[in-house]
Design an enzyme around this catalytic site. Structure first.
Site, mmCIF file in Angstrom:
data_model
loop_
_atom_site.group_PDB
_atom_site.id
_atom_site.type_symbol
_atom_site.label_atom_id
_atom_site.label_comp_id
_atom_site.label_asym_id
_atom_site.label_seq_id
_atom_site.Cartn_x
_atom_site.Cartn_y
_atom_site.Cartn_z
ATOM 1 C CG LEU A 136 -1.936 -1.084 1.397
ATOM 2 C CD1 LEU A 136 -2.655 -0.952 2.738
ATOM 3 C CD2 LEU A 136 -2.946 -1.044 0.260
ATOM 4 C CG ASP A 137 0.390 4.227 -2.926
ATOM 5 O OD1 ASP A 137 1.217 3.435 -3.401
ATOM 6 O OD2 ASP A 137 -0.549 4.724 -3.581
ATOM 7 C CE LYS A 138 5.296 9.026 4.663
ATOM 8 N NZ LYS A 138 6.203 10.184 4.470
ATOM 9 N NE ARG A 239 -2.045 8.391 -4.734
ATOM 10 C CZ ARG A 239 -0.802 8.586 -4.292
ATOM 11 N NH1 ARG A 239 -0.073 7.564 -3.866
ATOM 12 N NH2 ARG A 239 -0.305 9.805 -4.267
#
Length: 311
Positions: A136-138, A239
Site C-alpha cells: 500500500l502507498d505510504k 489514484r
C-alpha cells in the site's frame, strides 16, 4: 550512480534482450526494472518500454543508481492486527507508514515492525521485503497481508496473479460521476518525464494492463464516496485511474487538485477496506474488513453536514 554507454553495432532485437546480451553482469529482470524506472536512454531520449527495438547505430546510456545496503532492524512499532495465525498476518496499516525500506526510508517501516513481531520472518520472499505479498502507498490506509512462511508467500502471490484474492477500497473523490458505476481499463506505467509518478502509458510504450472497477456508495454534493475493486495491482493504480477520469482522490498530493476540504488529512482519502483470500494451508476463505481511520470518517461527516446545511 554508475553510467554505462553502448553503441549498437548490429542488432534488431528488443531493448531488454539486447542489454541482457551485452551486460551479463546484470539480470534481465534488473535491466527491465531500470528501463521501467526511466534509467535507460536511447539517442538521448528516455525509453521506458522494454520491447523497443534497437537499431544499428543507436546510442544507449544506462544509469544504474548506487545500491544502498539496508540493514534491517526489528522495531517495536505497534500493529493493528486484524488476523493472525502461523502462516498469515493481516494488519490495518495507518497513514504515514512505509511498507518496506527504501532510500530515504531506511527504518520505521512496516517491515521493521514485522521483524520485531515475527522473529522467523527474515528470508521469506526476499531480504529487503520479507513476507510482503502486496503493498500500500505510504499514505493509503487499510488491510495488508503478510506471509509468515515461504509456502504462504507463494500461495498468496499466486492468488493475486490469478485474481482470486479480492482487494476492495473506499475512496472519497472530487466531483460527482454521472454513472453509478464503471470500469477503468487503461494501462499504467512510469511517467515519461517524472520518475516519481505513474501515468496512463500505452502497452507498446511500457505500460502494463490495469483494471479498476468502481461503484458510487454515497453522493456528497461535489464529492463522492466510491467503492473500488482492483482486478490488477499496479503502483498508484486507483489514484492514477481516478485522476484520469476527472475525479482525483481527495487529498492526493501527486495526482489531486490540491484544493482544501477543511479537514486535515495525512494523505489521500483512500482506504483498503476489505481483503478476501484463501488461506494458504487450510484453503478456507478469509474475509477481513479494516475500519477506516478517524480522519476518513471525520471527512465523511463534514461533507454530510455540508449537504444538510445547504438544503
Amino acid at each position: 550512480m554508475t553510467e554505462i554507454h553502448l553503441q549498437v553495432t548490429a542488432s534488431d532485437d528488443r531493448l531488454d534482450r539486447y542489454l541482457a546480451q551485452q551486460l551479463t553482469q546484470l539480470s534481465r529482470s534488473r535491466l527491465q526494472q531500470l528501463i521501467e524506472q526511466g534509467c535507460v536512454q536511447i539517442n538521448d531520449s528516455v525509453c521506458t518500454a522494454k520491447k523497443t527495438e534497437v537499431k544499428t547505430g543507436d546510442r544507449i546510456r544506462i544509469e544504474i543508481p548506487a545500491v544502498q545496503p539496508l540493514e534491517l532492524k526489528p522495531e517495536a512499532i505497534p500493529l493493528d492486527i486484524l488476523y493472525e495465525d502461523d502462516s498469515l498476518l493481516i494488519i490495518n496499516k495507518p497513514a504515514g507508514l512505509v511498507v518496506h525500506p527504501a532510500p530515504g526510508h531506511a527504518d520505521g517501516t512496516l517491515v521493521n515492525a514485522l521483524l520485531a513481531h515475527c522473529p522467523n520472518l527474515p528470508g521469506i520472499g526476499g531480504v529487503q521485503r520479507p513476507g510482503i505479498v502486496h503493498r500500500l502507498d505510504k499514505d493509503t490506509t487499510g488491510a495488508i497481508a503478510i506471509a509468515k512462511t515461504d509456502l504462504a508467500q507463494q500461495h498468496l502471490q499466486a492468488q493475486l496473479k490469478a485474481k482470486t484474492a479480492r482487494r476492495e477500497y473506499l475512496g472519497i473523490i472530487y466531483g460527482a460521476p454521472r454513472s453509478p458505476n464503471g470500469t477503468v481499463d487503461l494501462p499504467i506505467g512510469r511517467h515519461p518525464t517524472d520518475r516519481k509518478k505513474m501515468a496512463i502509458v500505452p502497452v507498446e510504450k511500457g505500460g502494463r494492463a490495469a483494471i479498476t472497477l468502481w461503484q458510487v456508495k454515497e453522493r456528497l454534493g461535489n464529492y463522492t464516496l466510491v467503492h473500488f475493486q482492483l482486478e490488477t495491482g499496479r503502483t498508484h493504480q486507483i489514484r492514477v485511474h481516478s485522476a484520469h477520469i476527472g475525479h482525483p482522490i481527495v487529498g492526493d498530493p501527486i495526482y489531486g487538485s490540491g484544493r482544501s476540504v477543511g479537514v486535515n488529512l495525512s494523505g489521500q482519502a483512500l482506504h483498503a477496506w476489505r481483503l478476501t483470500l484463501q488461506h494458504p494451508v487450510t484453503g478456507e476463505a478469509i474475509e477481513v474488513t479494516a475500519a477506516p481511520p478517524a480522519e476518513f470518517n471525520t471527512l465523511l461527516e463534514v461533507l454530510r453536514r455540508r449537504i444538510v446545511a445547504s438544503r
